[in-house]
Scaffold this motif. Structure first.
Motif, short mmCIF file in Angstrom:
data_model
loop_
_atom_site.label_atom_id
_atom_site.label_comp_id
_atom_site.label_asym_id
_atom_site.label_seq_id
_atom_site.Cartn_x
_atom_site.Cartn_y
_atom_site.Cartn_z
N SER A 1 2.82 5.77 -2.82
CA SER A 1 4.22 6.56 -3.16
C SER A 1 4.20 6.85 -4.73
O SER A 1 4.34 7.99 -5.14
CB SER A 1 5.42 5.70 -2.96
OG SER A 1 5.70 5.65 -1.53
N VAL A 2 3.79 5.83 -5.47
CA VAL A 2 3.56 6.10 -6.86
C VAL A 2 2.53 7.05 -7.11
O VAL A 2 2.38 7.70 -7.97
CB VAL A 2 3.18 4.83 -7.43
CG1 VAL A 2 2.75 4.91 -9.07
CG2 VAL A 2 4.47 3.88 -7.55
N LEU A 3 1.39 6.87 -6.33
CA LEU A 3 0.24 7.79 -6.59
C LEU A 3 0.66 9.35 -6.18
O LEU A 3 0.43 10.33 -6.81
CB LEU A 3 -1.14 7.45 -5.76
CG LEU A 3 -2.26 8.41 -5.98
CD1 LEU A 3 -2.90 8.39 -7.38
CD2 LEU A 3 -3.30 8.03 -4.96
N PHE A 4 1.38 9.47 -5.24
CA PHE A 4 1.73 10.73 -4.91
C PHE A 4 2.87 11.31 -5.67
O PHE A 4 2.91 12.58 -5.81
CB PHE A 4 2.28 11.06 -3.41
CG PHE A 4 1.25 10.69 -2.35
CD1 PHE A 4 0.08 10.63 -2.68
CD2 PHE A 4 1.48 10.96 -0.91
CE1 PHE A 4 -0.84 10.52 -1.64
CE2 PHE A 4 0.82 11.05 -0.18
CZ PHE A 4 -0.54 10.76 -0.33
N ALA A 5 3.64 10.33 -6.31
CA ALA A 5 4.80 11.01 -7.10
C ALA A 5 4.21 11.49 -8.67
O ALA A 5 4.48 12.37 -9.09
CB ALA A 5 5.78 9.63 -7.56
N VAL A 6 3.24 10.79 -8.90
CA VAL A 6 2.25 11.23 -10.03
C VAL A 6 1.64 12.47 -9.75
O VAL A 6 1.56 13.39 -10.87
CB VAL A 6 1.29 10.25 -10.74
CG1 VAL A 6 0.30 10.62 -11.93
CG2 VAL A 6 1.96 8.70 -10.91
N ASN A 7 0.90 12.59 -8.85
CA ASN A 7 0.33 13.98 -8.49
C ASN A 7 1.13 14.99 -7.29
O ASN A 7 0.57 15.22 -6.54
CB ASN A 7 -0.94 13.61 -7.91
CG ASN A 7 -1.97 12.82 -8.61
OD1 ASN A 7 -2.63 13.38 -9.43
ND2 ASN A 7 -2.00 11.39 -8.68
N ILE B 1 0.88 -1.34 0.01
CA ILE B 1 -0.08 -0.05 -0.11
C ILE B 1 0.93 1.30 -0.09
O ILE B 1 0.47 2.16 -0.86
CB ILE B 1 -0.91 -0.08 1.15
CG1 ILE B 1 -1.92 -0.99 1.02
CG2 ILE B 1 -1.56 1.40 1.38
CD1 ILE B 1 -2.80 -1.17 2.33
N THR B 2 1.83 1.28 0.67
CA THR B 2 2.79 2.41 0.89
C THR B 2 3.61 2.47 -0.46
O THR B 2 3.69 3.74 -0.98
CB THR B 2 4.05 2.34 1.90
OG1 THR B 2 4.49 1.08 1.71
CG2 THR B 2 3.14 2.14 3.27
N LEU B 3 3.92 1.55 -1.10
CA LEU B 3 4.39 1.56 -2.60
C LEU B 3 3.51 2.23 -3.41
O LEU B 3 3.91 3.11 -4.17
CB LEU B 3 4.82 0.37 -2.89
CG LEU B 3 5.62 0.11 -4.26
CD1 LEU B 3 7.05 1.09 -4.14
CD2 LEU B 3 6.09 -1.05 -4.75
N SER B 4 2.31 1.90 -3.25
CA SER B 4 1.27 2.29 -4.38
C SER B 4 0.90 3.75 -3.97
O SER B 4 0.81 4.60 -5.05
CB SER B 4 -0.12 1.42 -4.11
OG SER B 4 0.07 0.05 -4.38
#
Length: 821
Positions: free
Chosen positions: A567-573, A562-565
């Motif tokens: 992190s990806v979501l926050f990186a995109v936005n 979940i933290t990895l997901s």
């Protein structure tokens, strides 16, 4: 010169011979022969203290007759006559005897002086040994005290003395008694038999009554030594004499509640004791008679004897001696009167004419074989000195006492199927003992036997005994035996007196090794209350295959995912207002630390090792500190943006200029790392076996020192407190801007989680406490992940309108206007 006492005795004998009293002729005490054997028998016995005001001898004939001793006296006469009539042992050689009535323990020296003199005269020490004495050996005496008085006079010239009754242990010393032998076993052997009787019937609480002389005192001493390392206790002991108050004795015995009475005394003392018991109505006792009175013929038929209880005893086997009855019958058939003219020496008179042959034959046969074998031992020794064989003896050989002594030491012949031998102490190597019971018919009934090593046997047929308790064996204990699992606690000076205390959990009692101690089990063992042994504890820990462990580890893995997901979501936005308001780059640090913290969860399962214990706490302490520092900074920034920016613009600009948030995080991380390093160097976590909470289990866990971990925990608590304070200060922020509220809620969940775990830890320490600890760690991580980051993700994905610059600026402007008003 003749001794004064010798003259005195001769004078008394002449006076007695001139009277009209019918007496036994001197030939009953004297017999001429080639070789003379002395005999000392207490045909009469002084039964009361003698008070005198001038020197005087004892008139034995005026004292009470001891029938059993008279029988033994006749046995010596019979044995000599039998040997003289035999052509095998001493062919063409005759034995004679000189017998004295030794009725007193200490006042019968005239007879002894006569024995050791030549033709009645005492010789000086420098005279030739060949004229020293006419006696080759002496049979007697009966009691130990008599023997102690007589023996030194015979030992000086190595005159062999073969006692048929002296049982005191002191005579086993060849250094003090070099020419002493005995055909009766010493006291220690009789005590051994009595001891085995006590063990057989499980009697532990006994009294020992002995005659107050050398024989009785030695018997008591031997008994005390024998029971020293046993479970038998001597509750009461008493030396009996003429002045004994038997009423007081039995009162003391009753006070001690003793049911087993061992009586170690001659027949005349035992008779007084038993008659006193009958008179005083002493009941319900077991009497164990020594060999000196166990075969008494009169006492078993005494009126009231059944009331005193049950009488057992130790006795020499009643061997039938062939020809003895005929000898007595023949001897008593003559009329022993009209011999007044014959002179007799002092104490060679017996008023025995009233005795019938039946009286003598049926008298107490105790020590009969001892007398018989004593005479034969001397005869065999003379046989060897004279080198007898082939129907003849070398009568030219001079026979001296010391020569007979040398041959006695080598004795080895068979008599009535008994191999007669002496050991190096002069004690017999032959014989056995019978265990007898006084039955209701008044007879001494044999119920068992004891044979000495090497062919040791001890047998008792208890079914033949009619106990005073009917069929049950009487008991005699100070305290009843403890139940299984109970240890004894001494109660008084005797080991037999004790109380019983159950052994608590974790201990056991080994009654065979030490019944007085509850022994602690090993750390790996356990025992229930009242145990006699320990059992291995069940070792418990949570394996990786446990369902709870699998669920926790799945939750930790899911958290990482979940933290990895996120992190990806926050990186995109990354440039959106929601991500920037959540912390921007700080979000990635928090999410990364949450993932690293989850590593601790995996080390709560499996068998603990040192590395497992270190990794169980290290990642969580270190990286959760970073997370908490981030939220402290984040909470502080929220307050600054909306409050300090308006009221303290300079402070806000300084904070922004020098990146105060990263400075705080770095300081917190470095400080925690130092505290953990110092603490682990002082006392690192290590595997620990929890053995206190569950007596039957060993819970494998990790132990960490409170001193070593107090500083890291304190730092976490400080950060948590600061975070809670700052976030609570932001509770009045715009309704839709709920950063501070989310952090506050996460902290409340965190605090509640650890309060629940701490409460459980105080109440439960089972193996599943490890699972619950891992769950508490995982809950601490999920509280921020779900209640802080997940709402941000929801806005980014499902409410993009709220993730715009215009929406956030509107919230800030409205709040600023409100604060300025």
């Amino acid at each position: 010169m003749k001794h004064f006492l010798v003259y005195l005795c001769l004078l008394e004998s002449l006076q007695r011979a001139s009277s009209t009293q019918c007496t036994v002729p001197a030939s009953e005490f004297q017999l001429e022969g080639d070789y003379l054997i002395g005999g000392l028998f207490d045909v009469h016995q002084v039964n009361a203290p003698v008070h005198q005001v001038r020197p005087d001898t004892i008139d034995c004939a005026s004292q009470p007759l001891i029938l059993s001793s008279y029988r033994r006296f006749q046995l010596m006469r019979f044995a000599v006559e039998e040997i003289n009539n035999s052509t095998n042992l001493l062919p063409n050689v005759s034995l004679g005897y000189q017998i004295f009535d030794h009725c007193s323990d200490t006042r019968n020296f005239p007879g002894i002086f006569d024995l050791i003199s030549f033709n009645g005269s005492v010789q000086s020490r420098d005279e030739s040994h060949k004229d020293l004495t006419k006696v080759t050996a002496v049979v007697g005496t009966y009691t130990s005290t008599e023997t102690l008085s007589v023996a030194p006079l015979l030992m000086m010239d190595l005159i062999p003395m073969v006692s048929y009754g002296a049982a005191s242990s002191i005579f086993s010393s060849q250094h003090n008694f070099p020419s002493f032998f005995r055909t009766v076993h010493p006291n220690k052997d009789v005590v051994e038999v009595i001891f085995n009787i006590l063990l057989h019937f499980n009697w532990r609480w006994v009294a020992f009554l002995n005659i107050d002389n050398d024989y009785g005192k030695d018997g008591q001493e031997q008994f005390r030594r024998k029971i020293e390392d046993s479970q038998i206790c001597l509750a009461y002991s008493k030396g009996l004499n003429h002045y004994t108050n038997y009423t007081q004795v039995f009162k003391q015995i009753e006070a001690q509640k003793v049911n087993i009475l061992i009586v170690f005394a001659p027949e005349w003392t035992a008779a007084k004791l038993i008659k006193s018991a009958i008179r005083l109505n002493v009941t319900n006792k077991v009497w164990i008679a020594g060999d000196a009175w166990s075969l008494n013929k009169k006492l078993p038929k005494e009126k009231g004897i059944r009331n005193v209880g049950t009488v057992l005893g130790v006795a020499q086997p009643a061997w039938a001696i062939p020809g003895f009855s005929d000898f007595i019958s023949s001897f008593k058939s003559y009329t022993h009167c009209g011999n007044e003219g014959q002179q007799t020496f002092c104490n060679q008179v017996c008023n025995c004419s009233s005795l019938s042959a039946e009286d003598v034959i049926t008298a107490d046969p105790s020590f009969s074989f001892s007398v018989y074998s004593a005479v034969y031992a001397i005869a065999h020794a003379i046989h060897n000195v004279l080198q007898c064989g082939a129907g003849t003896c070398n009568d030219s050989t001079a026979v001296y006492p010391h020569m007979v002594l040398a041959e006695l030491k080598k004795s080895n012949f068979t008599l009535l199927n008994q191999s007669i031998q002496f050991d190096e102490n002069g004690d017999p190597k032959f014989g056995s003992y019978s265990i007898i019971y006084w039955n209701h018919s008044g007879d001494a009934q044999e119920i068992g036997f004891y044979s000495f090593p090497p062919s040791f046997q001890f047998v008792i047929n208890s079914t033949k005994i009619q106990w005073y308790t009917n069929r049950e064996v009487p008991t005699s204990v100070c305290s009843e035996e403890c139940h299984v699992g109970y240890a004894k606690r001494p109660d008084g000076i005797h080991e037999c007196c004790f109380t019983c205390q159950i052994c608590p959990n974790g201990t056991y009692v080994n009654s065979t090794e030490d019944p007085y101690k509850c022994i602690d089990c090993k750390e790996t063992e356990w025992s229930a209350e009242g145990s006699t042994s320990c059992t291995l504890r069940l070792v418990e820990y949570i394996p990786f295959t446990d369902s709870g462990a699998i669920l926790i580890m799945f939750g930790a893995s899911a958290l990482v995912g979940i933290t990895l997901s996120m992190s990806v979501l926050f990186a995109v936005n990354y440039n959106t207002p929601v991500v920037r308001s959540a912390g921007g780059p700080m979000c990635f640090l928090i999410l990364g630390c949450l993932s690293l913290c989850s590593l601790s969860v995996f080390f709560y399962f499996g068998k603990p090792t040192v590395s497992y214990c270190i990794l169980r706490f290290l990642p969580f302490f270190l990286f959760y500190t970073v997370c908490m520092a981030c939220f402290v900074v984040r909470s502080f920034q929220i307050v600054c943006v909306f409050k300090m920016a308006a009221k303290f613009p300079k402070l806000h600009s300084w904070w922004m200029k020098y990146h105060g948030q990263w400075l705080v995080i770095t300081v917190a991380f470095v400080t925690q790392a130092l505290l953990i390093t110092i603490g682990y160097s002082y006392a690192p976590p290590r595997p620990y076996n929890e053995t206190l909470w569950y007596p039957d289990k060993i819970i494998l866990s990790c132990d960490f020192s409170l001193k070593a971990c107090s500083a890291p925990v304190f730092l976490l608590l400080c950060l948590c407190s600061l975070c809670f304070i700052f976030s609570y200060m932001g509770k009045d922020l715009p309704k839709n801007y709920n950063e501070a509220k989310a952090i506050t809620f996460c902290l409340l969940l965190l605090i509640l989680t650890w309060i629940i775990f701490a409460t459980e830890y105080m109440l439960y320490r089972g193996s599943y406490i490890q699972t619950h600890n891992a769950a508490a760690v995982l809950s601490s991580l999920y509280s921020f992940l779900l209640w802080y980051f997940l709402p941000k993700c929801y806005i980014i994905i499902f409410q993009p309108k709220k993730n715009t610059q215009q929406y956030f600026q509107g919230l800030i402007q409205n709040y600023t206007k409100t604060m300025s008003q």
